[in-house]
Write a protein that holds these residues in place. Sequence first.
Motif, PDB file in Angstrom:
ATOM      1  N   PRO A   1       0.834  -1.204   0.000  1.00  0.00           N
ATOM      2  CA  PRO A   1       0.000   0.000   0.000  1.00  0.00           C
ATOM      3  C   PRO A   1       0.868   1.252   0.000  1.00  0.00           C
ATOM      4  O   PRO A   1       1.923   1.286   0.604  1.00  0.00           O
ATOM      5  CB  PRO A   1      -0.802  -0.120   1.305  1.00  0.00           C
ATOM      6  CG  PRO A   1      -0.052  -1.088   2.157  1.00  0.00           C
ATOM      7  CD  PRO A   1       0.707  -1.979   1.226  1.00  0.00           C
ATOM      8  N   ALA A   2       0.420   2.261  -0.701  1.00  0.00           N
ATOM      9  CA  ALA A   2       1.177   3.516  -0.762  1.00  0.00           C
ATOM     10  C   ALA A   2       1.107   4.211   0.585  1.00  0.00           C
ATOM     11  O   ALA A   2       0.044   4.366   1.152  1.00  0.00           O
ATOM     12  CB  ALA A   2       0.603   4.418  -1.851  1.00  0.00           C
ATOM     13  N   ARG A   3       2.218   4.587   1.115  1.00  0.00           N
ATOM     14  CA  ARG A   3       2.264   5.283   2.394  1.00  0.00           C
ATOM     15  C   ARG A   3       2.952   6.622   2.182  1.00  0.00           C
ATOM     16  O   ARG A   3       4.065   6.687   1.695  1.00  0.00           O
ATOM     17  CB  ARG A   3       3.055   4.475   3.423  1.00  0.00           C
ATOM     18  CG  ARG A   3       2.414   3.144   3.715  1.00  0.00           C
ATOM     19  CD  ARG A   3       2.416   2.923   5.190  1.00  0.00           C
ATOM     20  NE  ARG A   3       1.784   1.661   5.489  1.00  0.00           N
ATOM     21  CZ  ARG A   3       0.640   1.559   6.126  1.00  0.00           C
ATOM     22  NH1 ARG A   3       0.014   2.621   6.513  1.00  0.00           N
ATOM     23  NH2 ARG A   3       0.131   0.395   6.396  1.00  0.00           N
ATOM     24  N   ALA A   4       2.263   7.659   2.533  1.00  0.00           N
ATOM     25  CA  ALA A   4       2.839   8.997   2.397  1.00  0.00           C
ATOM     26  C   ALA A   4       3.636   9.326   3.649  1.00  0.00           C
ATOM     27  O   ALA A   4       3.352   8.819   4.722  1.00  0.00           O
ATOM     28  CB  ALA A   4       1.720  10.016   2.213  1.00  0.00           C
TER      29      ALA A   4
ATOM     30  N   MET B   1      -5.863   9.950   9.640  1.00  0.00           N
ATOM     31  CA  MET B   1      -6.189   8.566   9.310  1.00  0.00           C
ATOM     32  C   MET B   1      -7.140   8.506   8.110  1.00  0.00           C
ATOM     33  O   MET B   1      -7.045   7.602   7.284  1.00  0.00           O
ATOM     34  CB  MET B   1      -6.805   7.858  10.519  1.00  0.00           C
ATOM     35  CG  MET B   1      -5.836   7.703  11.676  1.00  0.00           C
ATOM     36  SD  MET B   1      -4.313   6.835  11.236  1.00  0.00           S
ATOM     37  CE  MET B   1      -4.951   5.163  11.072  1.00  0.00           C
ATOM     38  N   ASN B   2      -8.040   9.458   8.010  1.00  0.00           N
ATOM     39  CA  ASN B   2      -8.954   9.517   6.871  1.00  0.00           C
ATOM     40  C   ASN B   2      -8.210   9.691   5.554  1.00  0.00           C
ATOM     41  O   ASN B   2      -8.648   9.189   4.528  1.00  0.00           O
ATOM     42  CB  ASN B   2      -9.934  10.687   7.047  1.00  0.00           C
ATOM     43  CG  ASN B   2     -11.196  10.271   7.745  1.00  0.00           C
ATOM     44  OD1 ASN B   2     -12.014   9.559   7.190  1.00  0.00           O
ATOM     45  ND2 ASN B   2     -11.340  10.697   8.985  1.00  0.00           N
ATOM     46  N   PHE B   3      -7.115  10.415   5.574  1.00  0.00           N
ATOM     47  CA  PHE B   3      -6.372  10.681   4.349  1.00  0.00           C
ATOM     48  C   PHE B   3      -5.338   9.599   4.033  1.00  0.00           C
ATOM     49  O   PHE B   3      -4.902   9.493   2.899  1.00  0.00           O
ATOM     50  CB  PHE B   3      -5.695  12.055   4.413  1.00  0.00           C
ATOM     51  CG  PHE B   3      -6.676  13.185   4.324  1.00  0.00           C
ATOM     52  CD1 PHE B   3      -7.312  13.477   3.130  1.00  0.00           C
ATOM     53  CD2 PHE B   3      -6.985  13.931   5.439  1.00  0.00           C
ATOM     54  CE1 PHE B   3      -8.245  14.502   3.047  1.00  0.00           C
ATOM     55  CE2 PHE B   3      -7.905  14.961   5.375  1.00  0.00           C
ATOM     56  CZ  PHE B   3      -8.545  15.248   4.169  1.00  0.00           C
ATOM     57  N   THR B   4      -4.946   8.805   5.028  1.00  0.00           N
ATOM     58  CA  THR B   4      -3.908   7.807   4.781  1.00  0.00           C
ATOM     59  C   THR B   4      -4.461   6.398   4.588  1.00  0.00           C
ATOM     60  O   THR B   4      -3.877   5.621   3.847  1.00  0.00           O
ATOM     61  CB  THR B   4      -2.851   7.804   5.895  1.00  0.00           C
ATOM     62  OG1 THR B   4      -3.502   7.615   7.155  1.00  0.00           O
ATOM     63  CG2 THR B   4      -2.068   9.101   5.902  1.00  0.00           C
ATOM     64  N   ILE B   5      -5.565   6.058   5.239  1.00  0.00           N
ATOM     65  CA  ILE B   5      -6.176   4.742   5.017  1.00  0.00           C
ATOM     66  C   ILE B   5      -7.700   4.880   4.883  1.00  0.00           C
ATOM     67  O   ILE B   5      -8.467   4.287   5.631  1.00  0.00           O
ATOM     68  CB  ILE B   5      -5.811   3.717   6.121  1.00  0.00           C
ATOM     69  CG1 ILE B   5      -6.190   4.232   7.513  1.00  0.00           C
ATOM     70  CG2 ILE B   5      -4.364   3.315   6.050  1.00  0.00           C
ATOM     71  CD1 ILE B   5      -6.154   3.130   8.584  1.00  0.00           C
ATOM     72  N   PRO B   6      -8.150   5.665   3.899  1.00  0.00           N
ATOM     73  CA  PRO B   6      -9.590   5.929   3.777  1.00  0.00           C
ATOM     74  C   PRO B   6     -10.432   4.681   3.538  1.00  0.00           C
ATOM     75  O   PRO B   6     -11.594   4.644   3.914  1.00  0.00           O
ATOM     76  CB  PRO B   6      -9.676   6.895   2.595  1.00  0.00           C
ATOM     77  CG  PRO B   6      -8.442   6.625   1.804  1.00  0.00           C
ATOM     78  CD  PRO B   6      -7.388   6.253   2.811  1.00  0.00           C
TER      79      PRO B   6
ATOM     80  N   GLY C   1     -12.963   4.159   9.567  1.00  0.00           N
ATOM     81  CA  GLY C   1     -14.414   4.328   9.614  1.00  0.00           C
ATOM     82  C   GLY C   1     -15.144   2.996   9.469  1.00  0.00           C
ATOM     83  O   GLY C   1     -16.312   2.903   9.768  1.00  0.00           O
ATOM     84  N   GLY C   2     -14.414   1.977   9.052  1.00  0.00           N
ATOM     85  CA  GLY C   2     -15.017   0.650   8.899  1.00  0.00           C
ATOM     86  C   GLY C   2     -15.068  -0.126  10.202  1.00  0.00           C
ATOM     87  O   GLY C   2     -15.738  -1.142  10.313  1.00  0.00           O
TER      88      GLY C   2
END
Length: 151
Positions: free
Chosen positions: A14-17, A136-141, A145-146
């Motif tokens: 997974p892409a990690r910024a 967290m919303n921007f890194t693992i959307p 929330g799941g």
Amino acid sequence: AALGVALLASAAGPARADIEDVAVPVDAKGKTMTMTKEQLVRGKRLFLAACSTCHVGGGTRTNQNVGLALEELDGAQPPRGNIESMVDYLNAPMTYDGLKDISEVHPSIKSADLFPKMRSMKQQDLYDMSAYVLYMNFTIPEKWGGGKQYY
């Protein structure tokens, strides 16, 4: 066999910024900020200690229809998809439609007498926790929330 090991070792994950590359919304006017590693660690620690009992993985155990995913935060009245509005909520929570005070059932500064974990919270703590949730919303959307489905 060596080719298989080489492919496995180089498989894309997974892409990690980098932390500094993620712009987190600060207010409704469009101001953003980037978190330092220290802010992220502090926000995560505070969130896990004070919020994760009900909001594991950004979900909401007490109301599965409303989690901490950005779409849901932005759909609230007033929208809560930025740090300032989340801090406002943590000071004095309202229902999703913004019509009713829910401080007796949701931890907040207003109801710190009912929720001991909130008694020692400072405004900076609320800010850091809110920034962590948005980060967290921007890194693992796809997962945030799941809730329990992913954790």
